[in-house]
Design a protein around this motif. Structure first.
Motif: not given
Length: 163
Positions: A50-51, A54, A130, A133, A136-137
């Motif tokens: 996930a990092e 991003g 995760k 993220v 946010k999406q």
């Protein structure tokens, strides 16, 4: 003489058993150490992925917009006992001034959408990197539905408290 031969055989057997027990203990300690490392010290694969995802998204999209703060949201989470709440502060990166005006014009729609989205989440759905993220999406998708596609470039979480 027969009595003297017996203690030597017992010593040899006892020596082999000690070495076997020692080998089993070393293997058990190594296995326990590996388990502790993977469970407590090594970063889980999903968080590192996930990092990386991003970071790749930020590298692909140049910083070209301006940041506009949204009001803070305070909602009860959808946990079974209803005892947890979420306080969330956001800033959105918009394409231009026209989108900023649309944000203020459609503030009621945005608040309604955000409150419904955030109150439908549980603690487990927000606790991992995760999941944040993905949140946010999802916020970007929902805001772009209201304001028009491509209006919102990115969302930044400026404050997040789950209690």
């Amino acid at each position: 003489m027969a009595d003297e031969a017996l203690p030597q055989e017992e010593k040899k057997k006892g020596g082999k058993i000690k070495w076997i027990i020692l080998a089993v203990l070393i293997i058990a300690l190594a296995g326990g150490g590996y388990f502790a490392y993977t469970k407590f010290f090594a970063a889980p694969a999903e968080e590192t992925q996930a990092e990386e995802a991003g970071d790749q998204q930020q590298a692909q999209q140049p910083a070209e917009g301006q940041l506009v703060p949204l009001p803070q949201f305070l909602v009860n989470l959808a946990d079974p006992l209803g005892r947890r709440y979420l306080k969330l502060g956001l800033e959105v990166e918009v394409r231009d001034e026209k989108v900023t005006e649309n944000l203020t014009k459609n503030e009621a729609k945005i608040k309604d959408t955000m409150l419904l989205l955030l109150s439908s989440k549980t603690f487990d759905q927000l606790s991992t990197l995760k999941a944040k993220v993905e949140l946010k999406q999802e916020i970007v998708r929902r805001l772009n539905q209201i304001l028009g596609n491509g209006s919102i470039l990115r969302v930044y979480i400026t404050e997040m408290v789950i209690q």
